[in-house]
Write an enzyme that holds these catalytic residues in place. Structure first.
Site, PDB file in Angstrom:
ATOM      1  N   ARG B  62       0.856  -1.197   0.000  1.00  0.00           N
ATOM      2  CA  ARG B  62       0.000   0.000   0.000  1.00  0.00           C
ATOM      3  C   ARG B  62       0.883   1.235   0.000  1.00  0.00           C
ATOM      4  O   ARG B  62       1.165   1.825   1.050  1.00  0.00           O
ATOM      5  CB  ARG B  62      -0.946  -0.039   1.199  1.00  0.00           C
ATOM      6  CG  ARG B  62      -2.091  -1.027   0.985  1.00  0.00           C
ATOM      7  CD  ARG B  62      -2.803  -1.358   2.257  1.00  0.00           C
ATOM      8  NE  ARG B  62      -1.891  -2.019   3.189  1.00  0.00           N
ATOM      9  CZ  ARG B  62      -2.140  -2.241   4.473  1.00  0.00           C
ATOM     10  NH1 ARG B  62      -3.276  -1.854   4.990  1.00  0.00           N
ATOM     11  NH2 ARG B  62      -1.254  -2.846   5.234  1.00  0.00           N
ATOM     12  N   ASP B  64       2.510   4.919  -0.330  1.00  0.00           N
ATOM     13  CA  ASP B  64       2.082   6.257   0.096  1.00  0.00           C
ATOM     14  C   ASP B  64       1.990   7.213  -1.094  1.00  0.00           C
ATOM     15  O   ASP B  64       2.496   6.927  -2.179  1.00  0.00           O
ATOM     16  CB  ASP B  64       3.119   6.835   1.069  1.00  0.00           C
ATOM     17  CG  ASP B  64       3.090   6.145   2.414  1.00  0.00           C
ATOM     18  OD1 ASP B  64       1.996   5.909   2.952  1.00  0.00           O
ATOM     19  OD2 ASP B  64       4.191   5.847   2.932  1.00  0.00           O
ATOM     20  N   TYR B 127      12.161  -2.945  -3.284  1.00  0.00           N
ATOM     21  CA  TYR B 127      12.011  -1.503  -3.450  1.00  0.00           C
ATOM     22  C   TYR B 127      13.347  -0.872  -3.823  1.00  0.00           C
ATOM     23  O   TYR B 127      14.413  -1.356  -3.432  1.00  0.00           O
ATOM     24  CB  TYR B 127      11.561  -0.849  -2.135  1.00  0.00           C
ATOM     25  CG  TYR B 127      10.099  -0.995  -1.799  1.00  0.00           C
ATOM     26  CD1 TYR B 127       9.179  -0.024  -2.197  1.00  0.00           C
ATOM     27  CD2 TYR B 127       9.642  -2.081  -1.073  1.00  0.00           C
ATOM     28  CE1 TYR B 127       7.835  -0.141  -1.857  1.00  0.00           C
ATOM     29  CE2 TYR B 127       8.296  -2.209  -0.733  1.00  0.00           C
ATOM     30  CZ  TYR B 127       7.394  -1.224  -1.128  1.00  0.00           C
ATOM     31  OH  TYR B 127       6.070  -1.331  -0.807  1.00  0.00           O
ATOM     32  N   ARG B 214      11.702   4.536   3.814  1.00  0.00           N
ATOM     33  CA  ARG B 214      11.950   5.981   3.832  1.00  0.00           C
ATOM     34  C   ARG B 214      12.666   6.396   5.119  1.00  0.00           C
ATOM     35  O   ARG B 214      13.486   7.310   5.110  1.00  0.00           O
ATOM     36  CB  ARG B 214      10.645   6.754   3.639  1.00  0.00           C
ATOM     37  CG  ARG B 214      10.102   6.601   2.208  1.00  0.00           C
ATOM     38  CD  ARG B 214       8.673   7.080   2.079  1.00  0.00           C
ATOM     39  NE  ARG B 214       8.546   8.468   2.482  1.00  0.00           N
ATOM     40  CZ  ARG B 214       7.370   9.076   2.668  1.00  0.00           C
ATOM     41  NH1 ARG B 214       6.233   8.399   2.475  1.00  0.00           N
ATOM     42  NH2 ARG B 214       7.325  10.345   3.029  1.00  0.00           N
TER      43      ARG B 214
END
Lengths: 267, 267
Positions: B62, B64, B127, B214
């Site tokens: 999910r 951002d 990622y 992040r």
């Protein structure tokens, strides 16, 4: 009283800048009534360093609407008084500040000799044309590649590219609007390579005709489709007739990567 | 009269899709009152294949607002009647048509077993976090990278990344809003490498906590700046306290590259 040496100084200093921009947001490099150009953005910023007076700029490659740059070069003359307060790094930062938030950035800036011309001193322009070759339309590369659904034969495209390299009359690959005196150009490199879903053309020459790379890309695509043979490309080149070559590929696949000079002005 | 076998059939068939999207145009994956989400775009398209009835979708990651995907995976159930007219290629093309011109694309689609969950069947998420490390602000990568002007020491960042790999309590790198039951995760890979002006982090794990990558990127940046040592990162990890780690890096550098399953649903 000023010395003869002071009197002989010009009122301006010449600067060169290397630029990156996202061409999808502009009507092209050159000022036009129809919308904002990259030239508008740069010159609005340079004028702020010249007490609001216009600072005309000359560019190496006058890219069309939608065409990007990762290494465009331009030059302009700033008042000597302003120039003396500047270094390359300060000019870069000042222009990037004033051009914010437009997607135009000065990568580096340097003071150059008054004889330097971003356009006429250039000895090589390097362009990339990128094709996204897959069934699904692009989401991340929507404004950065030509989307072609059917599989392209990149090896056949490379074979056809090879016969276009060299000194030729490129009338068949020149926009009708092209203002160059001669249609003869020397294409130093034209390569086609596939990397996964991406087919990339690399083109290098001292200079190109208007739409030359996009017309070459549109023609090589016909070879990639097996609609044209390598010989068909040779025939189109020899015809010296725009109507005999393939269509113009869309602008968003094209990026001006670099401009070379006898001496690197940014070294 | 229907046979027992017909009666046992479900009214729906499950489909999986691999998605690419430009996160800069959306409020994130999940539906929100504050604006359009990628889920909104996909589900508006899937509903058109289900006679307008809602088709809820479940996603592997999910993401951002501002976070991109090159290989997100989602699943949803379409009515059996609609499914029987479809192939993977047809569903891909139909959804891409209906989602136009939004920067969301279905790269591939496949019918999957009803036991398949894009979220719970996933065994690995991959990622990439990209930093543009140069003085000039980005023009071409404005929405695709974190811009850091001062030179980063990528080797120091890599040394710090190495101590974060493995099974740890990542409370220090977890958003306060994170809803996962446990803060323990196994980070299978965290690499930092420089290529010219770009510093890229690669992160792989079965699953991540909210904002984990992040927050890791924001902390490694402090090491790249030489403001933090590798030991400072070890101390922050051991503290199990979000306030002891570095700030959250901005979303636009992050892209979900791939989601892996025990068997590739798109093979």
């Amino acid at each position: 009283m000023t010395s003869p040496r002071d009197e002989s100084d010009d009122a301006t200093c010449r600067w060169a800048v290397r630029l990156e921009y996202d061409g999808s947001r502009f009507v092209g490099w050159q000022r036009q009534a129809s919308g904002r150009s990259i030239q508008d953005v740069l010159e609005a910023a340079t004028a702020r360093l010249a007490a609001g007076r216009p600072v005309p700029s000359i560019v190496a490659g006058r890219t069309d609407a939608g065409v990007h740059a990762a290494g465009q070069v331009a030059h302009f003359d700033l008042p000597r008084a302003a120039s003396e307060r500047l270094t390359g790094a300060r000019l870069r930062d000042a222009l990037n500040f004033h051009m914010k938030p437009d997607p135009v950035a000065v990568l580096c800036a340097a003071r150059v000799d008054a004889s330097f011309s971003a356009r006429f001193s250039a000895i090589r322009r390097v362009y990339r044309y990128r094709i996204l070759n897959r069934p699904a339309r692009p989401a991340l590369e929507a404004e950065r590649a030509w989307h072609i659904r059917q599989p392209l034969d990149a090896s056949a495209m490379q074979a056809a590219a090879a016969i276009l390299v060299g000194r030729h009359d490129f009338t068949s690959f020149r926009a009708s609007s092209c203002q160059a005196k001669s249609p003869v150009r020397t294409l130093d490199r034209l390569d086609v390579a596939r990397d996964g879903e991406t087919v990339t053309l690399h083109a290098e020459a001292r200079s190109f005709l208007h739409h030359q790379i996009r017309n070459l890309a549109g023609t090589l695509k016909l070879v990639g489709d097996h609609r044209w043979s390598v010989d068909d490309v040779a025939v189109a080149l020899a015809a010296r007739d725009r109507s005999r070559a393939g269509p113009t590929a869309p602008p968003q696949g094209l990026t001006l990567l670099a401009v070379d000079y006898p001496e690197d002005p940014f070294r």
